[in-house]
Design an enzyme around this catalytic site. Structure first.
Site, PDB file in Angstrom:
ATOM      1  N   ARG A  71       0.806  -1.227   0.000  1.00  0.00           N
ATOM      2  CA  ARG A  71       0.000   0.000   0.000  1.00  0.00           C
ATOM      3  C   ARG A  71       0.837   1.273   0.000  1.00  0.00           C
ATOM      4  O   ARG A  71       0.351   2.343  -0.378  1.00  0.00           O
ATOM      5  CB  ARG A  71      -0.997  -0.045   1.162  1.00  0.00           C
ATOM      6  CG  ARG A  71      -2.073  -1.109   0.917  1.00  0.00           C
ATOM      7  CD  ARG A  71      -2.929  -1.361   2.123  1.00  0.00           C
ATOM      8  NE  ARG A  71      -2.637  -2.613   2.776  1.00  0.00           N
ATOM      9  CZ  ARG A  71      -2.958  -2.895   4.032  1.00  0.00           C
ATOM     10  NH1 ARG A  71      -3.580  -2.001   4.768  1.00  0.00           N
ATOM     11  NH2 ARG A  71      -2.656  -4.072   4.536  1.00  0.00           N
ATOM     12  N   GLU A 108       1.065  -7.314  13.172  1.00  0.00           N
ATOM     13  CA  GLU A 108      -0.110  -7.496  14.033  1.00  0.00           C
ATOM     14  C   GLU A 108      -0.698  -8.891  13.810  1.00  0.00           C
ATOM     15  O   GLU A 108      -1.253  -9.492  14.706  1.00  0.00           O
ATOM     16  CB  GLU A 108      -1.150  -6.418  13.668  1.00  0.00           C
ATOM     17  CG  GLU A 108      -2.274  -6.237  14.652  1.00  0.00           C
ATOM     18  CD  GLU A 108      -3.326  -5.252  14.130  1.00  0.00           C
ATOM     19  OE1 GLU A 108      -3.207  -4.768  12.988  1.00  0.00           O
ATOM     20  OE2 GLU A 108      -4.277  -4.986  14.880  1.00  0.00           O
TER      21      GLU A 108
HETATM   22  O1  LIG Z   1       2.902  -1.399  11.827  1.00  0.00           O
HETATM   23  P1  LIG Z   1       2.833  -2.837  11.444  1.00  0.00           P
HETATM   24  O2  LIG Z   1       2.286  -3.715  12.554  1.00  0.00           O
HETATM   25  O3  LIG Z   1       4.139  -3.358  10.969  1.00  0.00           O
HETATM   26  O4  LIG Z   1       1.771  -3.006  10.279  1.00  0.00           O
HETATM   27  C1  LIG Z   1       1.618  -2.086   9.231  1.00  0.00           C
HETATM   28  C2  LIG Z   1       1.721  -2.757   7.889  1.00  0.00           C
HETATM   29  O5  LIG Z   1       0.668  -3.719   7.720  1.00  0.00           O
HETATM   30  C3  LIG Z   1       0.028  -3.494   6.469  1.00  0.00           C
HETATM   31  O6  LIG Z   1       0.642  -4.164   5.420  1.00  0.00           O
HETATM   32  P2  LIG Z   1       0.567  -5.743   5.253  1.00  0.00           P
HETATM   33  O7  LIG Z   1       1.782  -6.342   5.907  1.00  0.00           O
HETATM   34  O8  LIG Z   1      -0.756  -6.238   5.692  1.00  0.00           O
HETATM   35  O9  LIG Z   1       0.820  -5.949   3.708  1.00  0.00           O
HETATM   36  P3  LIG Z   1       0.087  -5.442   2.378  1.00  0.00           P
HETATM   37  O10 LIG Z   1       0.283  -3.948   2.286  1.00  0.00           O
HETATM   38  O11 LIG Z   1       0.864  -6.155   1.338  1.00  0.00           O
HETATM   39  O12 LIG Z   1      -1.355  -5.822   2.428  1.00  0.00           O
HETATM   40  C4  LIG Z   1       0.166  -2.012   6.260  1.00  0.00           C
HETATM   41  O13 LIG Z   1       0.003  -1.644   4.897  1.00  0.00           O
HETATM   42  C5  LIG Z   1       1.558  -1.748   6.772  1.00  0.00           C
HETATM   43  O14 LIG Z   1       2.544  -1.959   5.776  1.00  0.00           O
HETATM   44  N1  LIG Z   2      -5.949  -2.901  11.314  1.00  0.00           N
HETATM   45  C1  LIG Z   2      -5.307  -2.842  10.134  1.00  0.00           C
HETATM   46  N2  LIG Z   2      -5.938  -2.383   9.032  1.00  0.00           N
HETATM   47  C2  LIG Z   2      -5.299  -2.332   7.835  1.00  0.00           C
HETATM   48  N3  LIG Z   2      -4.037  -2.707   7.668  1.00  0.00           N
HETATM   49  C3  LIG Z   2      -3.380  -3.169   8.744  1.00  0.00           C
HETATM   50  N4  LIG Z   2      -2.102  -3.589   8.898  1.00  0.00           N
HETATM   51  C4  LIG Z   2      -1.948  -3.954  10.194  1.00  0.00           C
HETATM   52  N5  LIG Z   2      -3.056  -3.757  10.888  1.00  0.00           N
HETATM   53  C5  LIG Z   2      -3.974  -3.267  10.007  1.00  0.00           C
END
Ligand SMILES: O=P(O)(O)OC[C@H]1O[C@H](OP(=O)(O)OP(=O)(O)O)[C@H](O)[C@@H]1O
Ligand SMILES: Nc1ncnc2[nH]cnc12
Length: 184
Positions: A71, A108
């Site tokens: 993202r 998370e």
């Molecule tokens: O602060 P944190 O606990 O590290 O989490 C935040 C990350 O989690 C989500 O990405 P995700 O890993 O779900 O991957 P994606 O963007 O590929 O869906 C979000 O876009 C951040 O990159």
């Molecule tokens: N609650 C949340 N919503 C969207 N992206 C996430 N990445 C980690 N936690 C998330």
């Protein structure tokens, strides 16, 4: 008010917040998923989001915007283009074809790893890290580690949304974090 900033909230932030869908129990029970795909369906909210970051970082001598897969790849490139910085993608494992450096981190809801091409960063680079959201801060911390290992100075991390209860801000080694809003 952009979180952590002692000033009046920019009127554009309310519209951005309203455009983000919150999906309970995705991808697993107990997670309130902040879905920015609905923000992308609203061109005004999307433009306002990019503009707020561009206004903050223009003229700050930032030479590289590092975007976190996936993202961070949505918000990072338009910011980089507007401030005249290069864009460096920080990717999930085994996606980059060249030589990489890697950082593992805890999420998370699981664990993951980020990689960056060797040679993308010069030691004099001043970096901005961009992602959609900070939860535990593990992802931003891994991104900062990659950039600092390559010799860059990380100026700030910038996200649209912060989940304050997960205290991600505290994992950033004192590095400034700028967010547009806290989660609903
Ligand atoms: O602060 P944190 O606990 O590290 O989490 C935040 C990350 O989690 C989500 O990405 P995700 O890993 O779900 O991957 P994606 O963007 O590929 O869906 C979000 O876009 C951040 O990159
Ligand atoms: N609650 C949340 N919503 C969207 N992206 C996430 N990445 C980690 N936690 C998330």
């Amino acid at each position: 008010m952009a979180c952590g900033e002692d000033k009046e909230q920019d009127p554009r932030i309310q519209g951005i917040a309203a455009s983000i869908r919150v999906v309970p129990d995705f991808p697993k029970k107990g997670i309130m998923f902040q879905d920015i795909t609905t923000l992308l369906l609203d061109p005004k909210a999307f433009k306002n989001t990019v503009d707020l970051f561009v206004e903050r970082y223009s003229g700050k001598n930032i030479s590289v915007v590092a975007g976190i897969e996936a993202r961070g790849f949505i918000f990072g490139p338009p910011i980089a283009l507007a401030i005249g910085a290069k864009f460096v993608p920080l990717r999930k494992p085994r996606k980059l074809p060249g030589e990489v450096i890697s950082e593992k981190y805890v999420l998370e809801y699981g664990t993951d790893c980020l990689e960056m091409h060797v040679g993308a960063i010069q030691p004099c680079d001043r970096a901005l890290v961009v992602d959609d959201l900070v939860a535990t801060g593990g992802t931003l911390r891994a991104a900062m580690n990659l950039l600092e290992r390559a010799g860059a100075e990380v100026v700030e991390c910038a996200c649209v949304i912060e989940l304050p209860e997960l205290k991600g801000r505290e994992r950033l080694n004192g590095k400034p974090l700028y967010v547009l809003m806290e989660s609903r």
